[in-house]
Enzyme design. Structure first.
Site, mmCIF file in Angstrom:
data_model
loop_
_atom_site.group_PDB
_atom_site.id
_atom_site.type_symbol
_atom_site.label_atom_id
_atom_site.label_comp_id
_atom_site.label_asym_id
_atom_site.label_seq_id
_atom_site.Cartn_x
_atom_site.Cartn_y
_atom_site.Cartn_z
ATOM 1 C CE LYS A 169 -3.374 -8.773 -4.503
ATOM 2 N NZ LYS A 169 -3.651 -7.764 -3.192
ATOM 3 C CD GLU A 217 8.528 -2.880 8.445
ATOM 4 O OE1 GLU A 217 9.447 -1.654 7.356
ATOM 5 O OE2 GLU A 217 8.052 -3.903 8.421
ATOM 6 C CB CYS A 249 10.260 -0.298 3.398
ATOM 7 S SG CYS A 249 11.246 -0.626 1.583
ATOM 8 C CG PHE A 305 -0.084 0.483 2.662
ATOM 9 C CD1 PHE A 305 -0.111 1.716 2.912
ATOM 10 C CD2 PHE A 305 -0.132 -0.530 3.633
ATOM 11 C CE1 PHE A 305 0.513 1.839 4.256
ATOM 12 C CE2 PHE A 305 0.728 -0.348 4.417
ATOM 13 C CZ PHE A 305 0.934 1.031 4.611
ATOM 14 C CB SER A 349 4.880 -7.619 6.140
ATOM 15 O OG SER A 349 4.186 -8.678 6.657
ATOM 16 C CD GLU A 399 -6.435 -6.225 0.198
ATOM 17 O OE1 GLU A 399 -6.006 -6.577 1.159
ATOM 18 O OE2 GLU A 399 -5.270 -6.179 -0.228
#
Length: 497
Positions: free
Chosen positions: A176, A383, A284, A152, A229, A179
């Site tokens: 993909k 994290e 990240c 995201f 992740s 969402e």
């Protein structure tokens, strides 16, 4: 009510309505309001996208390198011309500021720039006369259908890290997207169409874990690229490789910024603030741990703390906003839980962003700075992915280095110093895939490759750049011997030895 109708998949060069009957809302994180809804693809819909990609990919593979480069050139121009509108869409669904969104698009566009050089990047090698009358040459060929599963936090940049190289190499690409931020992917699909990419070479299937599992299980998907992740990256790597696929799976991070006693404190403080709190820390490569060495700790913490009241927390629609919202209410609560845990475990909360001048609606957290954090604390181990900066003090370079090298993650690390010797030694010693010297966010330019070490990367191929080309192609070595042939009217002489 949503601001626009339900999004659609993009298959075979056009929008396709979802047929699974399952949808979820897409929310504006600055207000919590629904802006659209997104269909969640069934395994059958994923299969349809892969099937059309497989057919389109055969023709695209046969397309000349010059024609592929032409499409890339056109795409990069369309991407730049449409950057402002794409950034607006990203800001609405992610919450990052317009400037942050434009920066994301620019870094993604660098990969399109790199991919325009595909005629050079796919050059093979040749050895003449390896044996009497025998020559050997190597070529790189595409894999077929490859898939990208993207996070995201960078709805345009990370897909561009993948699809530009994959498509330039002659593959068909199925995306993909997350969402939570699905609209940018459809905009990219239209840009590819407008650039002249044949229908079916770039597809978008929206979905959740069901769509991911279908891509991994599909026998015609040759490779999976993933960013997200670490727990999910580890699972996708295991499942994908077990299914016989190539997998590059980029996971989490806990990036350290070591500040030596001789560093410029103001420069280091400016760097820490921008790297820790930009895009609300949802990067990240964000700096989440500052490690001041020796006596620099007190002035550095003070300098960082002085800068934070000037940062404005608010919606991306406000041009004065510096820090936007987090992606969801659940993630906001998770970040706040880490701050609470840090305080409970003994860290000193020198800047508290949990309260204060925050918007009444949306998922906002202000900058938080926890000093005197210890290795055993959850705020250091995990994290967090939010605007939370931990300060772990070290007495020496060796202690600071051990903090970086002993951590589970090894994505990026930085050192701030005036000493060339210290910088070189750190670059030599540190166990991280990307290193910055007086650069807090050392994301490589497009003609290098991006990826970390340890639990930050699963697989042996990093993303984009030269390693991206190698990941999306496979090497073929051709050994050839030609017999004597005088049919062309030539007298050929072959030596006997």
């Amino acid at each position: 009510m949503p601001e626009q109708d339900e999004l659609q998949h993009w298959i075979s060069g056009s929008a396709r309505a979802g047929r699974s009957g399952r949808t979820i809302p897409v929310l504006d994180p600055a207000t919590g309001a629904e802006v659209t809804s997104v269909p969640l693809a069934s395994a059958e819909e994923v299969g349809e996208a892969v099937a059309t990609a497989k057919v389109a990919g055969r023709a695209w593979r046969a397309t000349s390198l010059g024609r592929r480069a032409d499409v890339l050139y056109a795409f990069r121009q369309i991407l730049r011309e449409g950057a402002d509108e794409l950034a607006r869409i990203i800001s609405r669904e992610h919450g990052k500021t317009h400037g942050d969104a434009l920066g994301e698009i620019a870094r993604g566009a660098e990969n399109a720039d790199y991919a325009t050089g595909i005629p050079e990047l796919l050059k093979g090698s040749f050895s003449e006369q390896v044996s009497t009358g025998v020559d050997v040459h190597s070529i790189r060929q595409p894999l077929g259908v490859v898939a990208g599963i993207t996070p995201f936090n960078f709805p345009a940049m990370v897909p561009l890290w993948m699809c530009t190289t994959a498509i330039a190499c002659g593959n068909a690409f199925v995306l993909k997207p997350s969402e939570k931020v699905p609209s940018a992917a459809v905009v990219l699909a239209r840009m590819w169409r407008d650039a002249g990419l044949p229908d079916g070479v770039f597809s978008v299937v929206h979905g959740d874990k069901g769509a991911v599992d279908a891509l991994i299980a599909h026998p015609d998907v040759a490779a999976i690229s993933f960013v997200g992740s670490t727990p999910v990256a580890r699972g996708i790597y295991a499942a994908g490789t077990a299914a016989g696929k190539r997998v590059q799976a980029l996971g989490g991070a806990k990036n350290h910024m070591v500040v030596m006693p001789d560093a410029d404190v103001d420069a280091a403080a400016d760097a820490a603030v921008s790297a820790a709190f930009g895009s609300a820390g949802e990067r990240c490569m964000a700096v989440s741990v500052v490690v001041p060495v020796g006596d620099v700790a007190e002035p550095l913490v003070a300098a960082i703390s002085r800068r934070l009241p000037a940062l404005r927390v608010g919606p991306a629609s406000d041009p004065d906003t510096d820090i936007g919202p987090l992606i969801s209410a659940e993630h906001r609560d998770r970040v706040l839980g880490y701050v609470d845990a840090g305080v409970a475990e003994g860290a000193e909360l020198v800047v508290d962003g949990r309260t204060g001048d925050l918007p009444d609606s949306g998922y906002f957290v202000g900058p938080c700075v926890l000093d005197r954090v210890e290795r055993s604390m959850s705020v250091y181990r995990d994290e967090i992915f939010g605007p939370v900066l931990s300060v772990v003090r070290a007495d020496s370079y060796d202690e600071a280095l051990s903090l970086v090298n002993e951590h589970e993650f090894g994505n990026g690390a930085a050192i701030f110093t005036r000493s060339g010797g210290a910088a070189r030694q750190f670059s030599f010693d540190v166990e991280a895939g990307m290193v910055g010297v007086n650069v807090p966010v050392p994301v490589p330019v497009a003609h290098f490759s991006f990826g970390g070490w340890k639990s930050s990367l699963f697989g042996d191929a990093r993303i984009y750049g030269p390693e991206g080309v190698r990941f999306y192609t496979r090497d073929k070595v051709v050994t050839s011997r030609w017999q004597r042939d005088s049919t062309a009217g030539m007298s050929l002489h072959f030596p006997s030895s």
